[in-house]
Design an enzyme around this catalytic site. Structure first.
Site, mmCIF file in Angstrom:
data_model
loop_
_atom_site.group_PDB
_atom_site.id
_atom_site.type_symbol
_atom_site.label_atom_id
_atom_site.label_comp_id
_atom_site.label_asym_id
_atom_site.label_seq_id
_atom_site.Cartn_x
_atom_site.Cartn_y
_atom_site.Cartn_z
ATOM 1 N N TYR A 37 0.841 -1.201 0.000
ATOM 2 C CA TYR A 37 0.000 0.000 0.000
ATOM 3 C C TYR A 37 0.876 1.252 0.000
ATOM 4 O O TYR A 37 0.646 2.189 -0.779
ATOM 5 C CB TYR A 37 -0.923 -0.005 1.220
ATOM 6 C CG TYR A 37 -1.687 1.286 1.408
ATOM 7 C CD1 TYR A 37 -2.812 1.562 0.644
ATOM 8 C CD2 TYR A 37 -1.270 2.235 2.335
ATOM 9 C CE1 TYR A 37 -3.506 2.754 0.799
ATOM 10 C CE2 TYR A 37 -1.948 3.429 2.500
ATOM 11 C CZ TYR A 37 -3.062 3.686 1.731
ATOM 12 O OH TYR A 37 -3.733 4.880 1.889
ATOM 13 N N THR B 254 -12.992 6.592 8.564
ATOM 14 C CA THR B 254 -13.922 6.178 7.518
ATOM 15 C C THR B 254 -14.084 4.663 7.623
ATOM 16 O O THR B 254 -13.746 4.070 8.643
ATOM 17 C CB THR B 254 -13.385 6.548 6.119
ATOM 18 O OG1 THR B 254 -12.176 5.805 5.880
ATOM 19 C CG2 THR B 254 -13.093 8.042 6.008
#
Length: 254
Positions: free
Chosen positions: A160, A197
């Protein structure tokens, strides 16, 4: 933001989190927003909510799997046929998997590369193509990147991190390409730290307690904080190109 009223913006990953908050705010600013995601029903619900609220703009939902180039190209054809132009492209979609480099699954690595990098590049290419077709002289490309593109934290998914480092390089490369051809299209990258989130819950889908502990470790930023950074980019005078914004929670140490 007045000059963007009535103009067309694309937001990828629009069904939740930063993307949903962006669709909501840009619509309220009077823009016609195209929101895309695999879960298109959530965007449709958001569109109805804003319509009932009386937002000055609108939200148009398109179902799109960003790992599939034909679906991306089909989405841009729909934007072309429906609106005839595109003024702003916000590459918001991104994801991570709880995976390592030494024992991780190739499918997880590929998924991150497909969404975080290739989809961003394909959407940018097609957005610029449409801007040029419609003679949009002052378009804006915005990549939602990550603080992981600027430092390598411990105990993370390094694949990532690698995708976000490359987004940083792509952003600067795109700026140079625009300058080489004399384009007035601007490019910016927003690199947030920890934002509360669904991101970590999706990353740690098999370990939700870990995701919860990450968000409870500090006072996180909220999606609206990132929206404000994007409004700043869009609202900058035409003589200014806001290229790179880094922001993190006050309590975040790395």
């Amino acid at each position: 933001m007045e000059r963007w009223r009535g103009r067309i913006a694309l937001v990828t990953g629009a069904s939740a989190g930063i993307g949903a908050a962006l669709c909501r705010e840009l619509s309220r600013q009077g823009m016609q927003v195209v929101g895309c995601a695999r879960n298109v029903s959530k965007i449709q619900e958001l569109a109805e909510e804003e319509k009932e609220r009386g937002s000055q703009g609108s939200i148009h939902a398109i179902k799109c799997d960003l790992t599939q180039e034909p679906e991306i190209l089909s989405m841009f054809d729909e934007i072309r046929q429906t609106f005839g132009r595109l003024d702003v492209c916000i590459n918001n979609a991104g994801l991570s998997h709880n995976t390592t480099l030494l024992s991780g699954r190739t499918a997880d690595w590929k998924n991150m590369i497909d969404v975080n990098l290739l989809a961003l590049c394909i959407c940018t290419r097609e957005a610029v193509k449409l801007m040029k077709e419609a003679n949009v002289a002052n378009g804006q490309i915005i990549h939602i990147s990550s603080m992981s593109g600027h430092r390598i934290p411990e105990q993370t998914s390094f694949m990532y991190v690698g995708t976000k480092v490359m987004v940083r390089a792509i952003t600067e490369g795109l700026r140079k390409e625009f300058k080489a051809e004399g384009s007035r299209i601007r490019v910016a990258s927003i690199s947030p730290g920890l934002v509360e989130t669904e991101f970590e819950y999706r990353c740690f889908a098999d370990d939700l307690d870990t995701a919860k502990s990450i968000y409870e470790s500090i006072k996180c930023m909220e999606p609206e904080d990132i929206v404000q950074a994007i409004l700043y980019v869009l609202g900058a005078p035409q003589r200014v190109e806001v290229h790179d914004i880094l922001l993190r929670p006050l309590e975040q140490k790395v």
